[in-house]
Design a protein around this motif. Structure first.
Motif, PDB file in Angstrom:
ATOM      1  N   ILE A  92       0.837  -1.192   0.000  1.00 30.92           N
ATOM      2  CA  ILE A  92       0.000   0.000   0.000  1.00 30.92           C
ATOM      3  C   ILE A  92       0.879   1.251   0.000  1.00 30.92           C
ATOM      4  CG2 ILE A  92      -1.766   1.306   1.239  1.00 30.92           C
ATOM      5  CD1 ILE A  92      -2.750  -1.277  -0.081  1.00 30.92           C
ATOM      6  N   ILE A  93       0.686   2.084  -0.997  1.00 29.49           N
ATOM      7  CA  ILE A  93       1.458   3.318  -1.139  1.00 29.49           C
ATOM      8  C   ILE A  93       0.714   4.483  -0.506  1.00 29.49           C
ATOM      9  CG2 ILE A  93       2.472   4.901  -2.828  1.00 29.49           C
ATOM     10  CD1 ILE A  93       2.599   2.403  -4.719  1.00 29.49           C
ATOM     11  N   ASP A  94      -0.580   4.586  -0.777  1.00 27.43           N
ATOM     12  CA  ASP A  94      -1.454   5.607  -0.194  1.00 27.43           C
ATOM     13  C   ASP A  94      -2.727   4.935   0.285  1.00 27.43           C
ATOM     14  OD1 ASP A  94      -0.645   8.436  -0.236  1.00 27.43           O
ATOM     15  OD2 ASP A  94      -0.369   8.120  -2.380  1.00 27.43           O
ATOM     16  N   GLY A  95      -3.239   5.338   1.432  1.00 24.28           N
ATOM     17  CA  GLY A  95      -4.509   4.815   1.895  1.00 24.28           C
ATOM     18  C   GLY A  95      -4.337   3.664   2.872  1.00 24.28           C
ATOM     19  N   THR A  96      -5.444   2.964   3.134  1.00 25.34           N
ATOM     20  CA  THR A  96      -5.475   1.922   4.159  1.00 25.34           C
ATOM     21  C   THR A  96      -6.294   0.738   3.667  1.00 25.34           C
ATOM     22  OG1 THR A  96      -5.366   3.629   5.883  1.00 25.34           O
ATOM     23  CG2 THR A  96      -6.048   1.426   6.570  1.00 25.34           C
ATOM     24  N   PHE A  97      -5.815  -0.466   3.973  1.00 17.96           N
ATOM     25  CA  PHE A  97      -6.496  -1.696   3.580  1.00 17.96           C
ATOM     26  C   PHE A  97      -6.464  -2.655   4.762  1.00 17.96           C
ATOM     27  CE2 PHE A  97      -7.140  -4.296  -0.567  1.00 17.96           C
ATOM     28  CZ  PHE A  97      -8.300  -3.601  -0.855  1.00 17.96           C
ATOM     29  N   GLU A  98      -7.533  -3.421   4.917  1.00 19.45           N
ATOM     30  CA  GLU A  98      -7.590  -4.463   5.934  1.00 19.45           C
ATOM     31  C   GLU A  98      -7.581  -5.831   5.271  1.00 19.45           C
ATOM     32  OE1 GLU A  98     -11.191  -3.638   8.032  1.00 19.45           O
ATOM     33  OE2 GLU A  98     -10.229  -2.267   9.445  1.00 19.45           O
ATOM     34  N   HIS A  99      -6.940  -6.786   5.938  1.00 16.13           N
ATOM     35  CA  HIS A  99      -6.883  -8.164   5.449  1.00 16.13           C
ATOM     36  C   HIS A  99      -7.232  -9.090   6.599  1.00 16.13           C
ATOM     37  CE1 HIS A  99      -5.085 -11.898   3.727  1.00 16.13           C
ATOM     38  NE2 HIS A  99      -4.728 -12.100   4.975  1.00 16.13           N
ATOM     39  N   ALA A 100      -7.946 -10.164   6.280  1.00 15.06           N
ATOM     40  CA  ALA A 100      -8.177 -11.246   7.237  1.00 15.06           C
ATOM     41  C   ALA A 100      -8.197 -12.545   6.461  1.00 15.06           C
ATOM     42  CB  ALA A 100      -9.493 -11.045   7.986  1.00 15.06           C
ATOM     43  N   ASP A 101      -7.783 -13.648   7.111  1.00 19.81           N
ATOM     44  CA  ASP A 101      -7.834 -14.929   6.427  1.00 19.81           C
ATOM     45  C   ASP A 101      -8.258 -16.036   7.374  1.00 19.81           C
ATOM     46  OD1 ASP A 101      -5.506 -16.240   7.646  1.00 19.81           O
ATOM     47  OD2 ASP A 101      -4.262 -14.899   6.453  1.00 19.81           O
ATOM     48  N   SER A 102      -8.571 -17.182   6.798  1.00 19.98           N
ATOM     49  CA  SER A 102      -9.109 -18.304   7.560  1.00 19.98           C
ATOM     50  C   SER A 102      -8.053 -19.020   8.387  1.00 19.98           C
ATOM     51  CB  SER A 102      -9.773 -19.303   6.603  1.00 19.98           C
ATOM     52  OG  SER A 102      -8.838 -19.762   5.630  1.00 19.98           O
ATOM     53  N   HIS A 103      -6.788 -18.645   8.208  1.00 17.75           N
ATOM     54  CA  HIS A 103      -5.703 -19.280   8.959  1.00 17.75           C
ATOM     55  C   HIS A 103      -5.268 -18.433  10.151  1.00 17.75           C
ATOM     56  CE1 HIS A 103      -1.718 -21.364   9.441  1.00 17.75           C
ATOM     57  NE2 HIS A 103      -2.491 -22.389   9.163  1.00 17.75           N
ATOM     58  N   GLY A 104      -5.963 -17.317  10.376  1.00 19.84           N
ATOM     59  CA  GLY A 104      -5.653 -16.470  11.527  1.00 19.84           C
ATOM     60  C   GLY A 104      -4.781 -15.277  11.213  1.00 19.84           C
ATOM     61  N   GLY A 105      -4.327 -15.133   9.960  1.00 22.55           N
ATOM     62  CA  GLY A 105      -3.524 -13.970   9.596  1.00 22.55           C
ATOM     63  C   GLY A 105      -4.405 -12.761   9.358  1.00 22.55           C
ATOM     64  N   GLY A 106      -3.789 -11.594   9.394  1.00 18.78           N
ATOM     65  CA  GLY A 106      -4.563 -10.400   9.082  1.00 18.78           C
ATOM     66  C   GLY A 106      -4.030  -9.173   9.777  1.00 18.78           C
ATOM     67  N   GLY A 107      -4.567  -8.034   9.364  1.00 21.76           N
ATOM     68  CA  GLY A 107      -4.158  -6.774   9.951  1.00 21.76           C
ATOM     69  C   GLY A 107      -4.518  -5.639   9.023  1.00 21.76           C
ATOM     70  N   THR A 108      -4.059  -4.464   9.393  1.00 18.80           N
ATOM     71  CA  THR A 108      -4.306  -3.242   8.631  1.00 18.80           C
ATOM     72  C   THR A 108      -2.981  -2.705   8.121  1.00 18.80           C
ATOM     73  OG1 THR A 108      -6.232  -2.717   9.983  1.00 18.80           O
ATOM     74  CG2 THR A 108      -5.270  -0.915   8.728  1.00 18.80           C
ATOM     75  N   ILE A 109      -2.935  -2.338   6.837  1.00 18.67           N
ATOM     76  CA  ILE A 109      -1.710  -1.776   6.263  1.00 18.67           C
ATOM     77  C   ILE A 109      -2.015  -0.443   5.614  1.00 18.67           C
ATOM     78  CG2 ILE A 109      -0.469  -3.943   5.928  1.00 18.67           C
ATOM     79  CD1 ILE A 109      -1.423  -3.956   3.029  1.00 18.67           C
ATOM     80  N   SER A 110      -1.020   0.458   5.641  1.00 17.05           N
ATOM     81  CA  SER A 110      -1.185   1.774   5.023  1.00 17.05           C
ATOM     82  C   SER A 110       0.180   2.397   4.772  1.00 17.05           C
ATOM     83  CB  SER A 110      -2.017   2.701   5.925  1.00 17.05           C
ATOM     84  OG  SER A 110      -1.335   2.957   7.137  1.00 17.05           O
ATOM     85  N   ASN A 111       0.246   3.266   3.769  1.00 25.10           N
ATOM     86  CA  ASN A 111       1.385   4.154   3.523  1.00 25.10           C
ATOM     87  C   ASN A 111       2.759   3.487   3.662  1.00 25.10           C
ATOM     88  OD1 ASN A 111      -0.615   6.027   3.196  1.00 25.10           O
ATOM     89  ND2 ASN A 111      -0.275   7.046   5.153  1.00 25.10           N
ATOM     90  N   GLY A 112       3.001   2.494   2.799  1.00 29.95           N
ATOM     91  CA  GLY A 112       4.313   1.855   2.777  1.00 29.95           C
ATOM     92  C   GLY A 112       4.370   0.497   3.425  1.00 29.95           C
ATOM     93  N   ASP A 113       3.268   0.049   4.046  1.00 31.60           N
ATOM     94  CA  ASP A 113       3.219  -1.286   4.641  1.00 31.60           C
ATOM     95  C   ASP A 113       2.981  -2.345   3.561  1.00 31.60           C
ATOM     96  OD1 ASP A 113       3.416  -0.072   7.151  1.00 31.60           O
ATOM     97  OD2 ASP A 113       1.250  -0.140   7.506  1.00 31.60           O
ATOM     98  N   THR A 114       3.359  -3.575   3.882  1.00 30.42           N
ATOM     99  CA  THR A 114       3.187  -4.703   2.966  1.00 30.42           C
ATOM    100  C   THR A 114       2.613  -5.891   3.721  1.00 30.42           C
ATOM    101  OG1 THR A 114       5.102  -4.002   1.666  1.00 30.42           O
ATOM    102  CG2 THR A 114       4.345  -6.259   1.346  1.00 30.42           C
ATOM    103  N   GLN A 115       1.639  -6.573   3.114  1.00 25.67           N
ATOM    104  CA  GLN A 115       1.150  -7.849   3.619  1.00 25.67           C
ATOM    105  C   GLN A 115       1.604  -8.949   2.671  1.00 25.67           C
ATOM    106  OE1 GLN A 115      -3.087  -7.278   3.827  1.00 25.67           O
ATOM    107  NE2 GLN A 115      -3.031  -6.582   5.948  1.00 25.67           N
ATOM    108  N   TRP A 116       2.202  -9.980   3.220  1.00 29.79           N
ATOM    109  CA  TRP A 116       2.717 -11.084   2.420  1.00 29.79           C
ATOM    110  C   TRP A 116       2.005 -12.353   2.878  1.00 29.79           C
ATOM    111  CZ3 TRP A 116       7.534  -9.862  -0.332  1.00 29.79           C
ATOM    112  CH2 TRP A 116       7.920 -10.872  -1.225  1.00 29.79           C
ATOM    113  N   MET A 117       1.095 -12.848   2.061  1.00 28.36           N
ATOM    114  CA  MET A 117       0.323 -14.025   2.432  1.00 28.36           C
ATOM    115  C   MET A 117       0.717 -15.215   1.557  1.00 28.36           C
ATOM    116  SD  MET A 117      -3.805 -14.713   2.473  1.00 28.36           S
ATOM    117  CE  MET A 117      -3.882 -15.155   0.728  1.00 28.36           C
TER     118      MET A 117
END
Length: 338
Positions: A92-117
């Protein structure tokens, strides 16, 4: 395009000057990403459209999400959907995104954060803007990259990495005219935070107007340069590139990127993502959210999903039953066995 910024790039560690005899890569092709819509209707550019999978290997698919300024009530995401056989990288370069998954992973990312699933043997997940952003609207811009898994890792246990912006390794070119954020891989002797099954590197670089970046690149990796915004040229042959274009480079040990002297007022610099990895060179059977080695394995993934063997939506999200077959997304879909 903030992502991670610094006030003084001259204070950062420098990428080394190319050694004598360095082989600078030439551009093999430049393609322009078509526009489309994903999930519940957010706009994307299909970065790899029209490029042979053999040139992309180990990568499969990449969407540039936005850049879009949402009005209140407009931000959109995806519904719950399955994956098997590969990894998704959401930056995520600008803004905010939420992720959740059935294996218990997840979180909120924004402005330079990365989620690797890592989907591995199978997982359900959802990506969406938080409720407050839906209500307020706002700027949204990011990338989602699909990284293939070799046959030996396609059935690994799903895992989730939450990579914060301040974990990215920050570098500058020798004259500080280019600013690099290393998200994964070894680049110029520094290692990004992402842990990958497939050897690869991912870098977001901002190249100032008139500046040149000579980026050391492993010769056993392929090399792709995707333009997030701005204009410039790529390769020793100086192939011109602009927003939404992908350059595929040939062999060598250095990727050369030049920022055009004159940029549009809304894009003061050239922003690119540089990708490379060790090709897997295995058969690919790919349909919608499943990437396997054979057509039968893809069909088995659909069967397993319908039977609930790829996971269930966690109770806190209001449903426990598996997502019905009709809800499986067709993103990047190809005929099984293609």
């Amino acid at each position: 395009m903030p992502a991670v910024t610094v006030e003084d790039t001259t204070a950062l560690p420098r990428v080394p000057v190319p050694a004598p005899g360095t082989v600078r890569r030439r551009v093999r092709s430049v393609t322009t990403a078509p526009s489309g819509f994903e999930g519940e209707g957010f706009p994307v550019r299909r970065a790899f459209a029209g490029v042979d999978l053999r040139d992309l290997d180990p990568f499969l698919h990449m969407d540039q999400m936005g850049e879009v300024e949402y009005a209140p009530g407009e931000p959109k995401g995806t519904s719950w959907h399955p994956h098997r056989g590969f990894e998704t990288v959401t930056y995520i370069i600008d803004g905010t995104f939420e992720h959740a998954d059935s294996h218990g992973g997840g979180g909120t990312i924004s402005n330079g954060d990365t989620q690797w699933m890592t989907a591995g043997g199978g997982v359900l997940h959802i990506e969406r803007p938080p409720e407050h952003l839906v209500l307020s609207g706002g700027l949204f811009h990011g990338l989602q990259l699909w990284v293939n898994l070799p046959r030996a890792q396609k059935w690994v246990e799903p895992r989730y990495q939450d990579l914060r912006a301040d974990q990215s390794v920050l570098l500058a070119s020798p004259d500080a005219g280019a600013f690099l954020r290393v998200i994964a891989g070894d680049v110029a002797g520094r290692r990004g935070p992402g842990s990958t099954y497939t050897p690869m590197a991912m870098v977001h670089a901002t190249v100032s107007p008139g500046a040149t970046l000579d980026l050391p690149w492993r010769p056993d990796f392929n090399a792709l340069v995707y333009v997030l915004s701005g204009a410039g040229s790529v390769g020793i042959d100086g192939a011109p590139v602009r927003t939404g274009q992908l350059a595929v480079l040939g062999p060598g040990d250095t990727v050369t990127i030049n920022g055009a002297v004159h940029q549009e007022s809304r894009t003061p610099a050239l922003d690119v993502v540089v990708l490379g990895g060790a090709p897997i060179r295995e058969p690919i059977a790919m349909y919608g959210p499943f990437v396997m080695n054979t057509r039968q394995e893809v069909m088995d993934a659909f069967t397993d999903h319908q039977a609930g063997r790829l996971g269930s939506i966690p109770a806190q999200y209001g449903r426990r039953e598996p997502v019905p077959h009709a809800a499986v997304r067709g993103e990047s879909g190809q005929t099984p066995g293609a």
